[in-house]
Write a protein that holds these residues in place. Structure first.
Motif, mmCIF file in Angstrom:
data_model
loop_
_atom_site.group_PDB
_atom_site.id
_atom_site.type_symbol
_atom_site.label_atom_id
_atom_site.label_comp_id
_atom_site.label_asym_id
_atom_site.label_seq_id
_atom_site.Cartn_x
_atom_site.Cartn_y
_atom_site.Cartn_z
ATOM 1 N N LEU A 280 -10.091 3.089 -0.484
ATOM 2 C CA LEU A 280 -11.049 3.299 0.612
ATOM 3 C C LEU A 280 -10.793 4.519 1.678
ATOM 4 C CD1 LEU A 280 -11.993 -0.415 1.703
ATOM 5 C CD2 LEU A 280 -13.298 1.615 0.744
ATOM 6 N N ILE A 281 -9.396 4.529 1.928
ATOM 7 C CA ILE A 281 -8.740 5.430 2.980
ATOM 8 C C ILE A 281 -9.101 6.862 2.344
ATOM 9 C CG2 ILE A 281 -6.822 6.241 3.999
ATOM 10 C CD1 ILE A 281 -5.669 3.678 4.279
ATOM 11 N N TYR B 226 0.801 4.453 -2.532
ATOM 12 C CA TYR B 226 0.710 5.636 -2.260
ATOM 13 C C TYR B 226 1.564 6.653 -2.982
ATOM 14 C CZ TYR B 226 -2.877 5.528 1.020
ATOM 15 O OH TYR B 226 -4.277 5.184 1.673
ATOM 16 N N THR C 101 -15.179 -1.259 -7.476
ATOM 17 C CA THR C 101 -15.403 -0.792 -6.166
ATOM 18 C C THR C 101 -14.312 0.574 -6.178
ATOM 19 O OG1 THR C 101 -15.611 -2.812 -5.143
ATOM 20 C CG2 THR C 101 -14.894 -1.140 -3.776
ATOM 21 N N TYR D 43 -11.789 9.507 3.957
ATOM 22 C CA TYR D 43 -11.641 10.639 4.606
ATOM 23 C C TYR D 43 -12.257 11.911 4.158
ATOM 24 C CZ TYR D 43 -8.604 14.763 5.553
ATOM 25 O OH TYR D 43 -8.167 16.003 6.142
ATOM 26 N N ALA E 109 -6.555 -6.378 -2.308
ATOM 27 C CA ALA E 109 -6.377 -5.836 -0.964
ATOM 28 C C ALA E 109 -5.817 -4.520 -1.002
ATOM 29 C CB ALA E 109 -6.038 -6.504 0.063
ATOM 30 N N ALA E 110 -4.678 -4.556 -1.447
ATOM 31 C CA ALA E 110 -4.046 -3.315 -1.611
ATOM 32 C C ALA E 110 -4.676 -2.232 -2.342
ATOM 33 C CB ALA E 110 -2.476 -3.549 -2.046
ATOM 34 N N VAL F 23 -7.827 -1.854 -3.247
ATOM 35 C CA VAL F 23 -9.152 -1.456 -2.443
ATOM 36 C C VAL F 23 -8.849 -0.534 -1.133
ATOM 37 C CG1 VAL F 23 -10.992 -2.136 -1.124
ATOM 38 C CG2 VAL F 23 -10.418 -3.326 -3.138
ATOM 39 N N ARG F 24 -7.608 -1.030 -0.596
ATOM 40 C CA ARG F 24 -7.375 0.021 0.612
ATOM 41 C C ARG F 24 -6.807 1.395 0.167
ATOM 42 N NH1 ARG F 24 -2.914 -1.680 5.370
ATOM 43 N NH2 ARG F 24 -3.210 0.323 6.600
ATOM 44 N N LEU F 25 -6.336 1.263 -0.996
ATOM 45 C CA LEU F 25 -5.737 2.727 -1.352
ATOM 46 C C LEU F 25 -6.851 3.529 -1.769
ATOM 47 C CD1 LEU F 25 -3.263 4.290 -2.678
ATOM 48 C CD2 LEU F 25 -3.801 3.100 -4.959
ATOM 49 N N THR G 31 0.867 -1.015 0.072
ATOM 50 C CA THR G 31 0.065 0.056 -0.007
ATOM 51 C C THR G 31 0.973 1.092 0.041
ATOM 52 O OG1 THR G 31 -1.606 -1.330 1.180
ATOM 53 C CG2 THR G 31 -1.790 1.170 0.965
ATOM 54 N N TYR G 32 1.887 1.070 0.685
ATOM 55 C CA TYR G 32 3.095 2.422 0.797
ATOM 56 C C TYR G 32 3.421 2.534 -0.772
ATOM 57 C CZ TYR G 32 7.046 5.160 1.687
ATOM 58 O OH TYR G 32 7.958 6.186 1.769
#
Length: 276
Positions: free
Chosen positions: A256-257, A6, A153, A261, A249-250, A252-254, A2-3
């Motif tokens: 979602l966060i 980003y 998504t 926010y 998962a990475a 989707v997490r990118l 994920t990092y």
């Protein structure tokens, strides 16, 4: 992973892809799809190697064996990290390409889906396919459908992010505009999934007819997958499916966060306006 994702400017990558015409978008999407299948073919084996190394390190009896296994585990972990980051970046570009096609006003999405699915049908239908190859095609279709849901998504979260940032400054039209674009996206997503299902069913209907496979063959495939899924070692199921859950998962997490926010900012802004 994920990092690593980003570090990518999603907006800049989106506009670079959007700057291409329909033909180039189709070529980009197909190239990414080919590389995605290549990555998936050996991704589960990399994680299987990591699991085996962990088990070997836990069963070490001497310090020399433990040091050797830990060194091997470090190399396996770095290889898995490199693979996961590259594959997640590839799926991020796929999701951005789908986002560009959905937001285009020149029927780019329809052209993209028709050309991609027609090429897929043409690649499999007129070839001799035994049960082993048919099982692999079923697995590829299942993973592809899941990835389409992941990409949709991502598109939803990115669209929600841009819409909510604009709606913070629009007091009266926020709800109406949200219902409008959300309804449009739901129809588009349903059309994407429906086209995928129709093309997959058509492909398997011709495959079964031309290769004399009965419907009971697919029930055997489903039973085999359920038995693998309910086993004691989940990595065996991942290896069978050629699927690594960390990769989507990475992505989707990118999505979602930042979306979460942004949505929180919108909620707090409306709460403050109501209070005033």
């Amino acid at each position: 992973t994920t990092y690593v994702l980003y570090q990518i400017d999603v907006s800049q990558a989106y506009h670079i892809i959007r700057g291409q015409d329909i033909l180039k978008l189709y070529v980009i999407f197909n190239i990414l799809d080919v590389f995605d299948k290549l990555f998936a073919s050996f991704g589960a084996e990399i994680y299987q190697a990591v699991h085996s190394t962990i088990q070997a390190a836990g069963a070490s009896f001497t310090t020399v064996q433990l040091a050797a296994n830990l060194f091997r585990l470090t190399l396996d972990y770095l290889l898995a990290l490199t693979y996961t980051s590259l594959h997640a970046l590839l799926q991020l570009l796929q999701a951005l390409s789908l986002n560009v096609a959905i937001n285009s006003s020149n029927n780019a999405l329809f052209a993209l889906l028709v050309s991609n699915n027609f090429y897929e049908i043409k690649s499999f239908v007129f070839k001799k396919t035994d049960k082993g190859k048919l099982f692999k095609i079923v697995i590829m279709d299942g993973v592809e459908r899941f990835q389409i849901c992941v990409h949709l998504t991502f598109v939803l979260m990115q669209t929600m992010k841009s819409k909510t940032l604009r709606e913070i400054y629009s007091i009266g039209w926020g709800v109406l505009s949200t219902e409008s674009w959300l309804r449009k996206f739901a129809i588009t997503a349903a059309a994407v999934i429906a086209i995928e299902l129709v093309c997959d069913n058509t492909k398997h209907a011709f495959l079964s007819n031309l290769n004399d496979h009965s419907p009971a063959t697919y029930r055997d495939f489903r039973l085999r997958l359920w038995q693998s899924l309910s086993g004691k070692q989940p990595e065996e199921f991942e290896n069978l499916m050629s699927f690594v859950p960390v990769v989507p998962a990475a992505v989707v997490r990118l999505a979602l966060i930042p979306a979460g926010y942004s949505l929180s900012c919108k909620m707090y802004s409306y709460a403050g306006l109501c209070f005033l």
